[in-house]
Scaffold this active site. Structure first.
Site, short mmCIF file in Angstrom:
data_model
loop_
_atom_site.label_atom_id
_atom_site.label_comp_id
_atom_site.label_asym_id
_atom_site.label_seq_id
_atom_site.Cartn_x
_atom_site.Cartn_y
_atom_site.Cartn_z
N LYS A 53 -20.88 3.16 1.70
CA LYS A 53 -22.16 3.22 2.44
C LYS A 53 -23.34 3.07 1.48
O LYS A 53 -24.29 2.33 1.75
CB LYS A 53 -22.25 4.55 3.22
CG LYS A 53 -21.28 4.59 4.41
CD LYS A 53 -21.12 5.98 5.00
CE LYS A 53 -20.01 5.97 6.05
NZ LYS A 53 -19.70 7.28 6.60
N GLN A 97 -21.06 13.52 5.62
CA GLN A 97 -19.74 12.89 5.71
C GLN A 97 -18.71 13.90 6.24
O GLN A 97 -18.58 15.00 5.72
CB GLN A 97 -19.31 12.36 4.32
CG GLN A 97 -17.99 11.62 4.32
CD GLN A 97 -18.01 10.31 5.12
OE1 GLN A 97 -18.98 9.56 5.07
NE2 GLN A 97 -16.96 10.06 5.88
N ASP A 120 -26.01 8.85 12.21
CA ASP A 120 -24.60 8.78 12.62
C ASP A 120 -24.48 8.86 14.14
O ASP A 120 -23.43 8.56 14.71
CB ASP A 120 -23.79 9.92 12.00
CG ASP A 120 -22.86 9.43 10.90
OD1 ASP A 120 -22.57 8.22 10.85
OD2 ASP A 120 -22.41 10.27 10.09
#
Ligand code: NAP
Length: 292
Positions: A53, A97, A120
């Protein structure tokens, strides 16, 4: 022969579009989109995902910040870090994460993220807006899948879409997006899970089969209708001594035997994975634009 939906190819095209928008934004506002990632612990797969990412941010011209925390970090400490990121005016969006270590309550952490920075798309506010069809950050993997369908102009209206898996990050939002009154969407959707009976009877009715159950090569040719579109979300490392790395990547679909029956199929690797990352970039660009 089926058309292989190359997520890598679609992702590269979208990255170019994002890079152009970034340079326009810089010219107009002097600002560069900025994404941060919180990584807790040393899990190899999580590290690989976060690094990918961060690297993707560089490619499109974003700034990125990695906040790496020890695996035994307390929930309070993590919440403090989140508070800092929520209040950092220089930051457009950030991710935490997953999965987190067992002693940390993931739901509590997700809910602590300011929805305006929730790139997200996992915060209840983002998911609620998604259900209502309001503009919001869509969860990266389902958003990536819709972009793949769009790129190939795959017809969805009136089709039967079967989703295997009902997780909050993949299966459930995927089924909602495919049922919405838009393109891609307007499908009749069946969502299946570990308690579903006669799964094969259901998957055999699928015009579009989206597989996200997390079991290597679970979907076999006898479960798939001739001419179906199959999107494989799963990703697994399988030991393979013939490879230099000692492993190979496979999905939830037995690609070699399923592909000949399909009109479209996404491979693993090079399918949904790159699309998930590019969707995160899209959401970050959106966050930066919202700010301006
Ligand atoms: P998850 O949270 O473990 O959810 C799996 C879902 O599959 C659950 O809803 C489960 O049902 C269902 N399931 C399990 N066994 C089943 C069976 N035999 N028949 C039907 N349904 C079954 O997994 P996830 O986070 O959604 O991820 C799924 C896969 O996608 C994993 O391999 C993951 O690594 C991969 N993934 C890839 C990306 C990417 O970017 N490529 C992104 C996210 C995830 P219950 O609810 O009843 O337990």
């Amino acid at each position: 022969m089926p058309t292989i939906i190359s997520g890598k190819e679609v992702a590269d095209k979208i990255k170019l579009e994002i890079a152009e928008e970034v340079s326009k934004l810089k010219d107009e506002t002097g600002r560069t989109p900025h994404l941060a990632a919180i990584l807790v612990g040393n899990d190899g797969a999580s590290k690989t995902y976060v690094n990918a990412k961060v690297k993707a941010c560089e490619v499109v011209g974003f700034r990125s910040t990695l906040v790496a925390l020890e695996k035994d970090v307390s929930e309070v400490h993590l919440l403090n870090e989140i508070d800092k990121l929520n209040n950092d005016d220089d930051l457009d969006g950030y991710i935490v994460q997953l999965p987190l270590p067992k002693h940390i309550n993931e739901q509590k952490i997700t809910e602590a993220i300011n929805p305006s920075k929730d790139v997200d798309g996992f915060h209840p506010t983002s998911l609620g807006k998604m259900i209502l069809g309001l503009p919001t950050f869509l969860p990266a993997t389902p958003l990536g899948v819709t972009e793949m369908l769009k790129h190939h102009n795959i017809p969805t209206e009136g089709k039967h879409c079967v989703v295997i898996g009902r997780s909050h990050i993949v299966g459930s939002p995927m089924s909602i997006l495919m049922s919405q009154n838009t393109y891609p969407g307007n499908c009749t959707v069946t969502i299946t899970h570990s308690r579903t009976q006669n799964l094969k009877e259901i998957t055999l009715q699928a015009d579009i089969l989206i597989v996200a159950l997390g079991k290597p090569e679970f979907v076999t040719a006898e479960m798939v209708k001739e001419g179906a579109t199959v999107i494989d979300v799963g990703i697994h490392r399988i030991e393979d001594s013939s490879k230099k790395s000692g492993f190979r990547l496979v999905g939830d679909v037995k690609f070699d035997e399923v592909a000949p029956k399909c009109s479209y199929i996404s491979p693993v690797p090079g399918g949904v994975g790159p699309m998930t990352i590019v969707s995160l970039l899209k959401n970050t660009l959106l966050a930066a634009k919202n700010k301006n």
